[in-house]
Design a protein around this motif. Structure first.
Motif, PDB file in Angstrom:
ATOM      1  N   TYR A 194      -7.905 -12.643   1.056  1.00 48.27           N
ATOM      2  CA  TYR A 194      -6.912 -12.242   1.970  1.00 48.27           C
ATOM      3  C   TYR A 194      -6.230 -10.915   1.708  1.00 48.27           C
ATOM      4  O   TYR A 194      -5.687 -10.578   0.318  1.00 48.27           O
ATOM      5  N   LEU A 195      -6.075 -10.068   2.813  1.00 48.70           N
ATOM      6  CA  LEU A 195      -5.701  -8.594   2.627  1.00 48.70           C
ATOM      7  C   LEU A 195      -4.306  -8.874   3.282  1.00 48.70           C
ATOM      8  O   LEU A 195      -4.274  -9.058   4.504  1.00 48.70           O
ATOM      9  N   LEU A 196      -3.391  -8.142   2.601  1.00 52.71           N
ATOM     10  CA  LEU A 196      -1.883  -8.004   3.171  1.00 52.71           C
ATOM     11  C   LEU A 196      -1.717  -6.466   3.348  1.00 52.71           C
ATOM     12  O   LEU A 196      -1.792  -5.670   2.259  1.00 52.71           O
ATOM     13  N   ALA A 197      -1.132  -5.997   4.483  1.00 53.60           N
ATOM     14  CA  ALA A 197      -0.949  -4.645   4.604  1.00 53.60           C
ATOM     15  C   ALA A 197       0.075  -4.308   5.644  1.00 53.60           C
ATOM     16  O   ALA A 197       0.750  -5.280   6.166  1.00 53.60           O
ATOM     17  N   GLY A 198       0.501  -3.062   5.953  1.00 56.55           N
ATOM     18  CA  GLY A 198       1.448  -2.599   7.083  1.00 56.55           C
ATOM     19  C   GLY A 198       0.929  -1.432   7.683  1.00 56.55           C
ATOM     20  O   GLY A 198      -0.203  -1.363   8.394  1.00 56.55           O
ATOM     21  N   HIS A 199       1.510  -0.385   7.746  1.00 58.10           N
ATOM     22  CA  HIS A 199       1.113   1.014   8.234  1.00 58.10           C
ATOM     23  C   HIS A 199       1.272   1.354   9.597  1.00 58.10           C
ATOM     24  O   HIS A 199       1.899   2.108  10.119  1.00 58.10           O
TER      25      HIS A 199
END
Length: 265
Positions: A194-199
């Motif tokens: 699971y990858l969590l990001a924003g941006h």
């Protein structure tokens, strides 16, 4: 003129209206031990243009009872706002998650120059570990979990080899990063459950084809810029963030706090 004024006022009003998104995530690598793990996710808080006060933020997060908190970058870009950021950190730290707080830096944070070390010091004073191309292992109910922090891809600070150097290949791997475009370069050597990001701010002003006018990499051009997504078999979540950049308005993308609940597929 009235219509323009109304549109701008509506967009500004939206910045005061955060949503608590609760997401149940089915993960192939999730074992029975890990089912129900709760991860609170905050991103892109942008002290320069945040309308959500620390008190209001806390009112929304205080009942989430997270096992872990992750912060995925872009907290501020002006040194004068470091004390303001410390206040937000104080409120976040009140939750005292049993399995810790972990963070990565975003492209705006590096505008601080040498002062970025003060930002890191503030976060770590509240027991929030800032991961810069490194990993840490936690044990959740007898199950090992890798927390892998990848530095900002947008500024070419990502180093996958360093970030993955000390992981346990048998453990569930949760990746935190700011710019999710890094996933384009992750292959079989880089375990991602699971990858969590924003941006991307969920578009911030989320109009059709907006990312063609303001390109931010391959993912948004493929309409992959917010929410729960899959990319070539990798599950990821891209937060719309809590603050704003450039202009303090939002359309079709309200400020977001996310609570992830991990489930077995």
């Amino acid at each position: 003129m009235f219509i323009i004024s109304f549109i701008l006022s509506y967009g500004y009003w939206n910045t005061f209206r955060p949503i608590l998104q609760e997401v149940d995530v089915d993960l192939p690598g999730c074992t029975e031990n890990v089912c129900g793990m709760r991860i609170l996710h905050l991103s892109d808080m942008h002290m320069e243009r945040i309308s959500v006060s620390p008190e209001k933020m806390y009112e929304q997060i205080k009942g989430t009872n997270p096992d872990m908190i992750v912060l995925t970058g872009d907290y501020l870009d002006e040194p004068g706002n470091l004390p303001k950021w410390a206040v937000y950190m104080q409120y976040i730290a009140r939750l005292q998650p049993k399995y810790g707080m972990y963070a990565v830096l975003g492209n705006h944070d590096y505008r601080l120059g040498d002062k970025v070390n003060e930002l890191i010091a503030i976060m770590e004073s509240y027991n929030c570990k800032v991961l810069q191309n490194e990993s840490i292992q936690i044990n959740y109910k007898g199950k090992d979990i890798n927390i892998i922090g990848i530095d900002d891809y947008h500024l070419r600070r990502s180093n996958l080899e360093l970030a993955y150097a000390n992981i346990d290949e048998r453990a569930l791997s949760i990746v935190i990063t700011h710019d999710p475009n890094i996933i384009l370069h992750m292959d079989g050597r880089h375990k991602v459950d699971y990858l969590l990001a924003g941006h991307f701010h969920g578009g911030q002003c989320d109009f059709p084809y907006a990312f063609r006018l303001y390109p931010m990499g391959v993912l948004p051009k493929q309409n992959l810029y917010k929410g729960l997504l899959d990319y070539k078999g990798k599950r990821m979540y891209i937060s719309a963030g809590l603050g704003q950049s450039a202009i303090n308005v939002r359309y079709n993308s309200r400020p977001e706090i996310t609570l992830h609940r991990l489930q077995a597929e």
